[in-house]
Design an enzyme around this catalytic site. Structure first.
Site, PDB file in Angstrom:
ATOM      1  N   GLY A 303     -22.026 -40.053 -13.270  1.00 14.87           N
ATOM      2  CA  GLY A 303     -22.966 -41.053 -12.783  1.00 14.87           C
ATOM      3  C   GLY A 303     -23.231 -40.974 -11.294  1.00 14.87           C
ATOM      4  O   GLY A 303     -24.104 -41.675 -10.781  1.00 14.87           O
ATOM      5  N   GLU A 329     -19.667 -47.799 -15.179  1.00 14.34           N
ATOM      6  CA  GLU A 329     -20.502 -47.858 -16.382  1.00 14.34           C
ATOM      7  C   GLU A 329     -21.995 -47.913 -16.065  1.00 14.34           C
ATOM      8  O   GLU A 329     -22.807 -47.338 -16.800  1.00 14.34           O
ATOM      9  CB  GLU A 329     -20.113 -49.075 -17.228  1.00 14.34           C
ATOM     10  CG  GLU A 329     -20.242 -50.403 -16.503  1.00 14.34           C
ATOM     11  CD  GLU A 329     -19.953 -51.579 -17.422  1.00 14.34           C
ATOM     12  OE1 GLU A 329     -20.022 -51.379 -18.644  1.00 14.34           O
ATOM     13  OE2 GLU A 329     -19.681 -52.677 -16.919  1.00 14.34           O
ATOM     14  N   ILE A 366     -10.105 -40.683 -14.666  1.00 17.12           N
ATOM     15  CA  ILE A 366      -9.434 -39.380 -14.733  1.00 17.12           C
ATOM     16  C   ILE A 366      -7.958 -39.489 -14.374  1.00 17.12           C
ATOM     17  O   ILE A 366      -7.209 -38.514 -14.523  1.00 17.12           O
ATOM     18  CB  ILE A 366     -10.136 -38.340 -13.835  1.00 17.12           C
ATOM     19  CG1 ILE A 366     -10.134 -38.770 -12.372  1.00 17.12           C
ATOM     20  CG2 ILE A 366     -11.549 -38.073 -14.325  1.00 17.12           C
ATOM     21  CD1 ILE A 366     -10.649 -37.700 -11.419  1.00 17.12           C
ATOM     22  N   LYS A 433     -15.109 -31.686   4.669  1.00 19.34           N
ATOM     23  CA  LYS A 433     -14.065 -32.533   5.278  1.00 19.34           C
ATOM     24  C   LYS A 433     -12.664 -32.063   4.902  1.00 19.34           C
ATOM     25  O   LYS A 433     -11.673 -32.541   5.470  1.00 19.34           O
ATOM     26  CB  LYS A 433     -14.281 -33.988   4.875  1.00 19.34           C
ATOM     27  CG  LYS A 433     -15.552 -34.581   5.464  1.00 19.34           C
ATOM     28  CD  LYS A 433     -15.806 -35.995   4.994  1.00 19.34           C
ATOM     29  CE  LYS A 433     -17.043 -36.575   5.655  1.00 19.34           C
ATOM     30  NZ  LYS A 433     -18.279 -35.826   5.330  1.00 19.34           N
ATOM     31  N   THR A 495     -22.382 -43.996  15.110  1.00 23.65           N
ATOM     32  CA  THR A 495     -21.049 -44.097  15.698  1.00 23.65           C
ATOM     33  C   THR A 495     -20.961 -43.467  17.085  1.00 23.65           C
ATOM     34  O   THR A 495     -20.262 -43.965  17.953  1.00 23.65           O
ATOM     35  CB  THR A 495     -20.003 -43.446  14.769  1.00 23.65           C
ATOM     36  OG1 THR A 495     -20.382 -42.088  14.521  1.00 23.65           O
ATOM     37  CG2 THR A 495     -19.917 -44.194  13.455  1.00 23.65           C
ATOM     38  N   ARG A 563     -15.275 -43.938  13.839  1.00 20.89           N
ATOM     39  CA  ARG A 563     -14.409 -44.669  12.919  1.00 20.89           C
ATOM     40  C   ARG A 563     -13.106 -43.904  12.713  1.00 20.89           C
ATOM     41  O   ARG A 563     -13.019 -42.713  13.028  1.00 20.89           O
ATOM     42  CB  ARG A 563     -15.125 -44.868  11.587  1.00 20.89           C
ATOM     43  CG  ARG A 563     -16.397 -45.705  11.698  1.00 20.89           C
ATOM     44  CD  ARG A 563     -17.175 -45.724  10.403  1.00 20.89           C
ATOM     45  NE  ARG A 563     -17.649 -44.397  10.043  1.00 20.89           N
ATOM     46  CZ  ARG A 563     -18.384 -44.135   8.971  1.00 20.89           C
ATOM     47  NH1 ARG A 563     -18.709 -45.122   8.149  1.00 20.89           N
ATOM     48  NH2 ARG A 563     -18.788 -42.909   8.707  1.00 20.89           N
ATOM     49  N   GLU A 566     -12.738 -39.985  11.706  1.00 22.56           N
ATOM     50  CA  GLU A 566     -14.055 -39.367  11.798  1.00 22.56           C
ATOM     51  C   GLU A 566     -14.092 -38.329  12.914  1.00 22.56           C
ATOM     52  O   GLU A 566     -13.545 -38.530  13.996  1.00 22.56           O
ATOM     53  CB  GLU A 566     -15.108 -40.445  12.063  1.00 22.56           C
ATOM     54  CG  GLU A 566     -16.537 -39.972  11.923  1.00 22.56           C
ATOM     55  CD  GLU A 566     -17.526 -41.119  11.986  1.00 22.56           C
ATOM     56  OE1 GLU A 566     -18.472 -41.128  11.186  1.00 22.56           O
ATOM     57  OE2 GLU A 566     -17.350 -42.014  12.837  1.00 22.56           O
TER      58      GLU A 566
END
Length: 667
Positions: A303, A329, A366, A433, A495, A563, A566
């Site tokens: 999804g 869902e 999962i 990342k 930022t 942040r 980051e």
């Protein structure tokens, strides 16, 4: 008189065409003979042979035309495809007629010997002329009648781009005047096209002529139809169009259009993705389709932004079965509904023996091995695309146990079951990342990468990782956030003024993931060529302008500070990794990826599992520090690192594991 003829033509049905064809086919042998004889019109010497030839040719043509569905067409919407079919069927009939004609000449009791050998060819050509003319006269009358029907007011439209996309768009507008668009001209930068006409529309100049053309032709709408143009060109054209004050829309890039036909319904507002568009990706579509066709494919995170696009593109490759697995869902419901609508359309048009994919929608976590085992046992997937993950850096900094249980242990669960149930291909979606991570989310994805590479190394199967940067428009990413801030009147928060990120569109990323799944032999990390990084502040400025506002006047940009976890600049290379090109110019592969897996991975992952189950945040950070080179965590102040040893001793009783962790403390 003309109206009566038009009405008669438009009223013709296939049964009428069959009767008219009977008349044509009984006449064309006579006409062919007359043409052959030139001025000698006496055909009496050929009469008996001509009757036999007419019957023979009639049977051949009706059999060929009926067998291949010529009498099951709607001729009001005929196109070049129908013309090609008529020509091909007529050519086939000519070949059969010629063979039978010459074979019959060898029979002494038949009277075809007196007829010229070219009769089958002349008969076929005349049949093609009459049959084609009759059917396309219906199409011509339909088009003329459409032009004379009364519709609501139509807006004059200027199409920027006279390539195949722009021409297809103009054709759709002309064919459907009820849509309210009246294409009046093209703009194109190709000097060779200047002053030419395409579909009766003039090409009036290059992009610099847009303001003058808008005024002189009273343009009410501009559509940019350049799906292959890079973002730089789109930005330049859009700036010119905006200066006219006329509403401007665009066709999506080729990565979004894929194999879909270009129609007016494809036109949409200009998005930030269009302004950052790169050269279109050329994927080996046939190889990907062959790889997926007839397979059972499981997609986790179905999804999500990447997962749902994976489902769309995999669905087009005709797998035998798709398992859409997701935790949310609502998002899974939306992609299920979308694909079910496509299935309904395909069911209506499908061929007799064509098999459509079976869709299975599963709501599951999962992290729950029992639930996952049921799914694997039920569906027995051949290929797994693992796109489920927690991805938000600040949220995972606040919730390290969630990052571990979902990103690390969830991946391990999938890998264990894939090995047990014979999955041959496993592709994990990773992130830039995970490269020299400074945060928990990046570390968790790096550990998940190691687990995939370890499974590939031990099993010899095609298990691989695809690593890429930020995806434009994904849920929770910077673009939707900026849009919400702009809609609320601002300010837009960035930022840091120098922060940069690599960006890629969702369809572009998924195409490369599928390409990597075909190329991968197992144990590789594929890295997508992300192009040039984009400054986030520049992205914010473009979005503000796209929304019709001015930066600093209508909407302000404020800087909030970096942040936790980051980086200013995302990295794509891990020290020690060796990169080399692949068969695809947008994909690089880390050829020594499997050699960079920690020898203590199993022990450390087991320790992470137990630390996460007890919510030992600092222990999680400590274990990640030992497992992922270069990661320097910021420990929470609540529990000193030196107090963890007793916790580890309680949790891990095996001497070997204690030695490994004890060694970590004394490095």
């Amino acid at each position: 008189m003309t109206n009566n003829l038009s009405n008669w033509l438009l009223g013709l049905r296939n049964r009428h065409f069959l009767l008219i064809d009977l008349i044509i086919f009984t006449s064309t042998p006579v006409l062919a003979l007359v043409l052959f004889l030139n001025n000698h019109l006496d055909i009496n010497p050929y009469q008996s042979g001509l009757i036999l030839a007419t019957i023979l040719f009639l049977v051949v043509k009706l059999t060929v035309f009926s067998t291949f569905g010529l009498y099951k067409r709607c001729w009001s919407y005929a196109s070049i495809d129908e013309l090609e079919q008529i020509a091909a069927l007529t050519a086939a009939a000519i070949v059969i007629q010629t063979l039978l004609f010459h074979w019959s000449n060898g029979l002494t009791n038949l009277s075809l010997n007196s007829l010229p050998n070219s009769l089958p060819l002349l008969d076929g050509l005349l049949s093609l002329l009459f049959v084609g003319s009759l059917r396309f006269s219906v199409r011509a009358v339909e088009r003329v009648s459409q032009r004379h029907r009364k519709f609501h007011r139509r807006d004059n439209v200027l199409i920027v781009g006279a390539g195949s996309a722009g021409v297809a768009l103009a054709h759709d507008m002309q064919k459907n005047p009820s849509l309210g668009f009246n294409p009046v001209a093209f703009i194109d930068d190709d000097r060779k096209k200047l002053n030419l006409r395409i579909r009766r529309l003039p090409i009036v100049g290059n992009r610099d002529a847009i303001p003058d053309v808008v005024r002189s032709l009273r343009i009410r709408k501009i559509i940019i139809a350049m799906p292959t143009a890079p973002g730089r060109v789109i930005r330049e054209v859009l700036d010119i169009c905006k200066s006219t004050g006329v509403p401007t829309s665009t066709l999506p890039g080729m990565n979004e259009i894929l194999n879909n036909p270009i129609r007016v319904g494809s036109v949409r507002d200009v998005k930030i993705e269009d302004l950052l568009r790169r050269e279109p990706i050329h994927t080996d579509v046939q190889r990907v389709a062959k790889f997926l066709k007839g397979k059972i494919v499981l997609v986790t995170g179905a999804g999500g932004s990447i997962g749902s696009e994976l489902c769309r593109q995999i669905f087009k490759c005709q797998p035998a079965e798709m398992v859409l697995l997701g935790h949310g869902e609502n998002s899974v419901f939306h992609i299920q509904q979308e694909l079910n609508q496509v299935l309904e359309l395909l069911e209506y048009d499908r061929l007799e023996n064509e098999r459509l994919p079976n869709l299975n929608t599963i709501i599951a976590d999962i992290r729950l091995t029992g639930r996952l085992e049921y799914i694997f046992d039920q569906f027995r997937p051949d290929i797994v695309f693992h796109a489920a993950a927690h991805k938000h850096v600040p949220m995972m900094e606040l919730n390290p146990p969630e990052a571990i249980t979902n990103n690390v242990l969830g991946t391990k669960n999938l890998l264990d079951l894939s090995l047990r149930y014979g999955v041959e291909h496993f592709v994990m979606i990773s992130t830039d990342k995970a490269v020299n991570p400074t945060n928990v989310m990046g570390c968790s994805k790096r550990v998940a990468e190691m687990l995939v590479l370890q499974a590939a190394q031990r099993s010899g199967r095609h298990f691989s990782v695809v690593r890429f940067g930020n995806v434009l428009g994904s849920r929770g990413s910077v673009v939707p956030t900026f849009k919400r801030q702009i809609a609320g009147g601002g300010p837009v928060t960035v930022t840091h003024p120098d922060i940069c990120r690599y960006f890629m569109t969702i369809p572009e990323a998924v195409q490369l993931v599928l390409q990597a799944s075909v190329i991968g032999q197992g144990g590789e990390v594929f890295m997508l060529n992300m192009g040039q990084p984009v400054k986030i502040v520049d992205l914010a400025k473009e979005l503000i302008r796209l929304s019709g506002y001015e930066v600093g006047k209508d909407i302000d940009i404020v800087f909030s500070g970096l942040r936790p976890g980051e980086k200013l600049f995302e990295e794509l290379l891990i020290p020690g990794e060796e990169y080399e090109p692949t068969l695809h110019d947008k994909l690089l592969v880390v050829k020594n990826a499997s050699h960079m897996v920690s020898q203590n991975l199993d022990y450390a992952v087991d320790a992470l599992r137990k630390a996460a189950s007890q919510n030992y945040t600092n222990l999680i950070l400590f274990l990640l520090e030992q497992l992922v080179p270069g990661y320097t965590p910021k420990y929470k102040k609540t529990t000193p690192i030196l107090n963890f040893y007793s916790d580890i001793s309680k949790m891990i009783r095996t001497d070997d594991k204690i030695k490994v962790l004890d060694k970590c403390y004394h490095q």
